[in-house]
Design a protein around this motif. Structure first.
Motif, mmCIF file in Angstrom:
data_model
loop_
_atom_site.group_PDB
_atom_site.id
_atom_site.type_symbol
_atom_site.label_atom_id
_atom_site.label_comp_id
_atom_site.label_asym_id
_atom_site.label_seq_id
_atom_site.Cartn_x
_atom_site.Cartn_y
_atom_site.Cartn_z
ATOM 1 N N THR A 35 53.376 8.750 14.605
ATOM 2 C CA THR A 35 53.369 9.805 15.587
ATOM 3 C C THR A 35 53.119 11.251 14.492
ATOM 4 O O THR A 35 52.532 12.017 15.099
ATOM 5 C CB THR A 35 54.932 9.969 15.909
ATOM 6 O OG1 THR A 35 55.079 8.967 16.846
ATOM 7 C CG2 THR A 35 55.016 11.205 16.985
ATOM 8 N N HIS A 36 53.467 11.207 13.440
ATOM 9 C CA HIS A 36 53.452 12.296 12.661
ATOM 10 C C HIS A 36 51.855 12.440 12.188
ATOM 11 O O HIS A 36 51.342 13.573 12.298
ATOM 12 C CB HIS A 36 54.119 12.282 11.309
ATOM 13 C CG HIS A 36 53.807 13.474 10.219
ATOM 14 N ND1 HIS A 36 54.291 14.797 10.647
ATOM 15 C CD2 HIS A 36 53.176 13.205 9.308
ATOM 16 C CE1 HIS A 36 53.778 15.679 9.519
ATOM 17 N NE2 HIS A 36 53.394 14.845 8.623
ATOM 18 N N HIS A 37 51.215 11.382 11.919
ATOM 19 C CA HIS A 37 49.851 11.264 11.539
ATOM 20 C C HIS A 37 49.086 11.580 12.566
ATOM 21 O O HIS A 37 48.047 12.291 12.692
ATOM 22 C CB HIS A 37 49.597 9.823 10.914
ATOM 23 C CG HIS A 37 50.148 9.719 9.495
ATOM 24 N ND1 HIS A 37 50.197 8.516 8.832
ATOM 25 C CD2 HIS A 37 50.718 10.530 8.683
ATOM 26 C CE1 HIS A 37 50.619 8.756 7.905
ATOM 27 N NE2 HIS A 37 51.300 9.743 7.603
ATOM 28 N N GLN A 38 49.413 11.029 13.841
ATOM 29 C CA GLN A 38 48.744 11.327 15.050
ATOM 30 C C GLN A 38 48.771 12.786 15.509
ATOM 31 O O GLN A 38 47.564 13.283 15.843
ATOM 32 C CB GLN A 38 49.014 10.312 16.086
ATOM 33 C CG GLN A 38 48.398 10.352 17.605
ATOM 34 C CD GLN A 38 46.792 10.172 17.288
ATOM 35 O OE1 GLN A 38 46.519 9.183 16.471
ATOM 36 N NE2 GLN A 38 45.871 10.705 18.116
ATOM 37 N N ARG A 39 49.907 13.519 15.363
ATOM 38 C CA ARG A 39 50.162 14.743 15.840
ATOM 39 C C ARG A 39 49.327 15.562 14.877
ATOM 40 O O ARG A 39 48.590 16.517 15.207
ATOM 41 C CB ARG A 39 51.709 14.959 15.717
ATOM 42 C CG ARG A 39 51.877 16.371 16.277
ATOM 43 C CD ARG A 39 53.300 16.616 16.513
ATOM 44 N NE ARG A 39 54.019 16.020 16.937
ATOM 45 C CZ ARG A 39 54.153 15.865 18.575
ATOM 46 N NH1 ARG A 39 53.669 17.193 19.104
ATOM 47 N NH2 ARG A 39 54.712 15.144 19.327
ATOM 48 N N SER A 40 49.232 15.393 13.652
ATOM 49 C CA SER A 40 48.514 16.049 12.497
ATOM 50 C C SER A 40 46.980 15.900 12.859
ATOM 51 O O SER A 40 46.356 16.936 12.814
ATOM 52 C CB SER A 40 48.653 15.497 11.024
ATOM 53 O OG SER A 40 50.141 15.651 10.657
ATOM 54 N N ARG A 41 46.737 14.651 13.252
ATOM 55 C CA ARG A 41 45.113 14.453 13.605
ATOM 56 C C ARG A 41 44.522 15.145 14.972
ATOM 57 O O ARG A 41 43.735 15.928 15.072
ATOM 58 C CB ARG A 41 44.906 12.861 13.964
ATOM 59 C CG ARG A 41 44.738 12.092 12.545
ATOM 60 C CD ARG A 41 44.314 10.818 12.738
ATOM 61 N NE ARG A 41 44.958 10.091 13.701
ATOM 62 C CZ ARG A 41 45.927 8.957 13.198
ATOM 63 N NH1 ARG A 41 46.194 9.039 11.785
ATOM 64 N NH2 ARG A 41 46.555 8.348 14.086
ATOM 65 N N ASP A 42 45.581 15.275 15.882
ATOM 66 C CA ASP A 42 45.572 15.938 17.024
ATOM 67 C C ASP A 42 45.502 17.570 16.812
ATOM 68 O O ASP A 42 44.524 18.047 17.587
ATOM 69 C CB ASP A 42 46.696 15.704 18.136
ATOM 70 C CG ASP A 42 46.734 14.194 18.710
ATOM 71 O OD1 ASP A 42 45.503 13.695 18.590
ATOM 72 O OD2 ASP A 42 47.532 13.612 19.098
ATOM 73 N N VAL A 43 46.447 17.972 16.084
ATOM 74 C CA VAL A 43 46.458 19.424 15.705
ATOM 75 C C VAL A 43 45.136 19.796 15.153
ATOM 76 O O VAL A 43 44.392 20.817 15.547
ATOM 77 C CB VAL A 43 47.374 19.782 14.807
ATOM 78 C CG1 VAL A 43 47.159 21.091 14.316
ATOM 79 C CG2 VAL A 43 48.871 19.547 15.511
ATOM 80 N N HIS A 44 44.541 19.031 14.088
ATOM 81 C CA HIS A 44 43.233 19.218 13.461
ATOM 82 C C HIS A 44 41.932 19.043 14.422
ATOM 83 O O HIS A 44 40.960 19.838 14.618
ATOM 84 C CB HIS A 44 42.752 18.118 12.313
ATOM 85 C CG HIS A 44 43.736 18.446 11.167
ATOM 86 N ND1 HIS A 44 43.936 19.529 10.501
ATOM 87 C CD2 HIS A 44 44.651 17.620 10.569
ATOM 88 C CE1 HIS A 44 44.804 19.687 9.417
ATOM 89 N NE2 HIS A 44 44.975 18.372 9.459
ATOM 90 N N HIS A 45 42.248 18.031 15.378
ATOM 91 C CA HIS A 45 41.182 18.041 16.372
ATOM 92 C C HIS A 45 41.186 19.096 17.492
ATOM 93 O O HIS A 45 40.025 19.725 17.655
ATOM 94 C CB HIS A 45 41.662 16.653 17.192
ATOM 95 C CG HIS A 45 40.454 16.382 18.308
ATOM 96 N ND1 HIS A 45 39.041 16.168 18.088
ATOM 97 C CD2 HIS A 45 40.517 16.329 19.555
ATOM 98 C CE1 HIS A 45 38.473 15.885 19.096
ATOM 99 N NE2 HIS A 45 39.390 16.004 20.263
ATOM 100 N N GLN A 46 42.383 19.580 17.627
ATOM 101 C CA GLN A 46 42.169 20.761 18.725
ATOM 102 C C GLN A 46 41.849 22.129 17.750
ATOM 103 O O GLN A 46 41.007 22.640 18.559
ATOM 104 C CB GLN A 46 43.887 21.016 19.176
ATOM 105 C CG GLN A 46 44.021 22.177 20.106
ATOM 106 C CD GLN A 46 45.302 22.449 20.353
ATOM 107 O OE1 GLN A 46 46.347 21.992 19.595
ATOM 108 N NE2 GLN A 46 45.475 23.162 21.450
#
Length: 575
Positions: A288-299
């Motif tokens: 979840t942390h990695h995905q959230r980081s990826r999502d933040v970078h993606h956003q």
């Protein structure tokens, strides 16, 4: 109920498999350790018994030599004759012998002894030699085996020193408080000494004693005991030695280890599930942390692209549309419009001139200019209509691009579980859900980049469809005499349910909503996704067409599947 069980099984199946694998591995390891410990115990006791046989054989050989030397020395130098003709033993030499020695004459009369109960067989002295010592075989008297060593006394004639060896003396030679059992046999299979007094004096014939008396040595595990056997070639003849232990003694420690190791499985069966659950939560949290980081970078990347690419692109499109509109306006309002009515004015001027009707050529020209003017006007009107259509299409394209860009710019990192809970709370206030039970089962999932308002409308639209379908189904069942149970007060007992589940998948997140509304008509499945087709009154949410269009724009998917009691809608969004 079946779906709940299936969903529960799917959620706990990985943990169950991990626990089962770990428990199986632990049990296998424990069993292997028990096996190795058992084998090690067998080998250890086998070596111990073999060493015991060797040590006892050596002791017996040494002890028989000492007895023989001591009695021989007593017969030669330790017997003196007093002045009155009485034989007396030297007390210092006598202390080297066991307390079962005596001095006899030829007739067997006891002359001197350290005990009064030394019994001598009647025919023993007949086998004695006057010049050298003699060892007799074992004599059994009342199940007590005894062996005698006879040595002639050199100073007197027809007198003998006699040593009696029995179970007590042999047991003393073997030793006491041993961790194993010891038995001695003569060549007649009889037990001449043992720590088990019940066997002394009795013959024991079995496979081990047969092998032992044949001269074999070794160790065998049979009849519930482990036995090591061998022999000692003593001065008094061969003695056969066995050292043995019961299986209960051999496997006492392995069995105790096995018991405690098997009992350790009980806490392990509690520890492993806790570890598996903790590990699964840790993996989910980390993912979840990695995905959230990826999502933040993606956003951030998306916003950057919107600022660097989408906005300039939209401005370019708008400028292009304005430029085309200006050019089209020139076509409609330019110099060419002055030609409108020009040919008609010429025709009117010619019509006012005298003699026009008499001049056929001028009449034909007037008709020509009138026709030319009408043709020009019609062509111009058609051109204006086409230009208006083009302008309308450009305006629609501009709106779609603007709407799409605004939708992308409003995407946020959304917690779907929280969004669904907030939507359900809103629905309970603004929608009539009094006769419907809504169950929400949430799995821990990471945030997703999407438009929160649009997704909330999707959930609301699905709720509206489900509520309307279930109420229609309930109404139709009542109209045909449904078998639904009634309460004592006469009011109908409602059991209409909507179940919502969120699941974490490898490539995305799925939201499942299942109702009891009877399902869809498969013949009309294609029509449900048409733009202007809707059987439900969408007051707050989106239609299936709008849902499908939005989900496709974010690379999601909408799936409808009939169940035994209703419809199951699956919404998948990418991570």
């Amino acid at each position: 109920m079946v779906n709940k069980l299936i969903n529960l099984l799917k959620s706990v199946l990985p943990v169950v498999l991990i626990v089962f694998a770990l428990t199986t591995l632990y049990i296998g390891t424990v069993q292997y350790m028990n096996y190795k410990y058992r084998e090690q115990s067998i080998q250890s006791h086998k070596k111990e018994l073999e060493q015991a046989v060797s040590i006892i054989s050596h002791r017996l050989d040494s002890q028989y030599k000492m007895w023989q030397q001591s009695l021989t020395y007593l017969a030669k130098a330790g017997i003196t004759e007093t002045s009155d003709g009485v034989l007396r033993a030297d007390p210092e030499i006598a202390t080297l012998l066991p307390d079962t020695w005596t001095i006899l004459n030829k007739e067997g009369k006891m002359i001197a002894s350290n005990q009064n109960d030394v019994a001598v067989p009647a025919n023993l002295l007949s086998t004695a030699n006057d010049r050298t010592y003699t060892w007799s075989d074992f004599y059994v008297d009342d199940y007590v085996p005894k062996q005698y060593f006879i040595s002639p006394i050199s100073r007197t004639k027809d007198t003998y020193a006699l040593l009696q060896i029995g179970p007590a003396q042999l047991s003393e030679t073997i030793g006491s408080d041993l961790p194993y059992h010891v038995s001695l046999y003569n060549f007649e299979y009889k037990v001449v000494a043992s720590d088990s007094q019940g066997e002394v004096g009795h013959p024991v014939i079995n496979e081990i004693t047969k092998k032992m008396l044949d001269g074999d040595t070794g160790t065998e595990l049979s009849d519930g005991r482990m036995t090591a056997y061998g022999f000692s070639d003593t001065k008094g003849g061969a003695l056969y030695v066995t050292a043995w232990l019961d299986e209960s003694d051999i496997f006492r420690e392995p069995n105790r280890f096995k018991m405690w190791s098997m009992l350790s499985i009980v806490p392990v069966m509690f520890v492993f599930p806790m570890l598996a659950i903790w590990y699964r939560k840790m993996v989910i949290v980390r993912e979840t942390h990695h995905q959230r980081s990826r999502d933040v970078h993606h956003q951030a990347s998306l916003l950057k692209r919107q600022g660097e690419l989408h906005v300039p692109f939209l401005q370019e499109i708008n400028e292009g549309i304005e430029s085309m509109s200006d050019r089209l306006k020139v076509l409609t309002d330019g110099e060419d419009l002055k030609l409108l009515g020009f040919y008609r004015d010429i025709a009117n001027e010619w019509a006012q001139e005298e003699g026009l009707l008499t001049n056929s050529e001028r009449t034909e020209k007037k008709v020509f200019f009138d026709d030319l003017n009408e043709t020009f006007i019609q062509n111009r009107l058609n051109q204006n209509m086409e230009i208006d259509e083009i302008q309308h299409q450009l305006r629609m394209m501009s709106k779609k691009v603007t709407s799409h860009l605004q939708t992308g710019m409003n995407n946020e990192l959304v917690d779907i579980n929280q969004l669904i809970q907030e939507t359900m709370a809103w629905a309970r206030v603004h929608m009539d859900l009094s006769d419907i039970e809504v169950y929400f089962v949430a799995e821990h999932i990471p945030g997703v980049l999407l438009h929160p308002s649009m997704f909330r409308k999707i959930i609301v639209g699905l709720l509206e469809n489900a509520v309307e379908a279930m109420r229609k189904q309930n109404k139709s069942q009542r109209s045909v005499g449904s078998s639904r149970k009634k309460s004592r007060s006469g009011e109908q007992l409602s059991n209409m349910k909507i179940q919502i589940h969120t699941r974490l998948e490898p490539q995305g997140i799925s939201i499942e909503m299942e109702d009891e509304g009877g399902g869809l008509d498969d013949k009309k499945r294609y029509q449900y996704f048409q733009e202007n087709y809707s059987q439900s009154r969408q007051e707050y949410g989106l239609s299936l067409f709008r849902m499908d269009q939005y989900l496709k724009s974010i690379h999601g998917k909408l799936k409808l599947r009939n169940t035994d009691v209703g419809l199951k809608v699956t919404v998948r969004v990418p991570r």
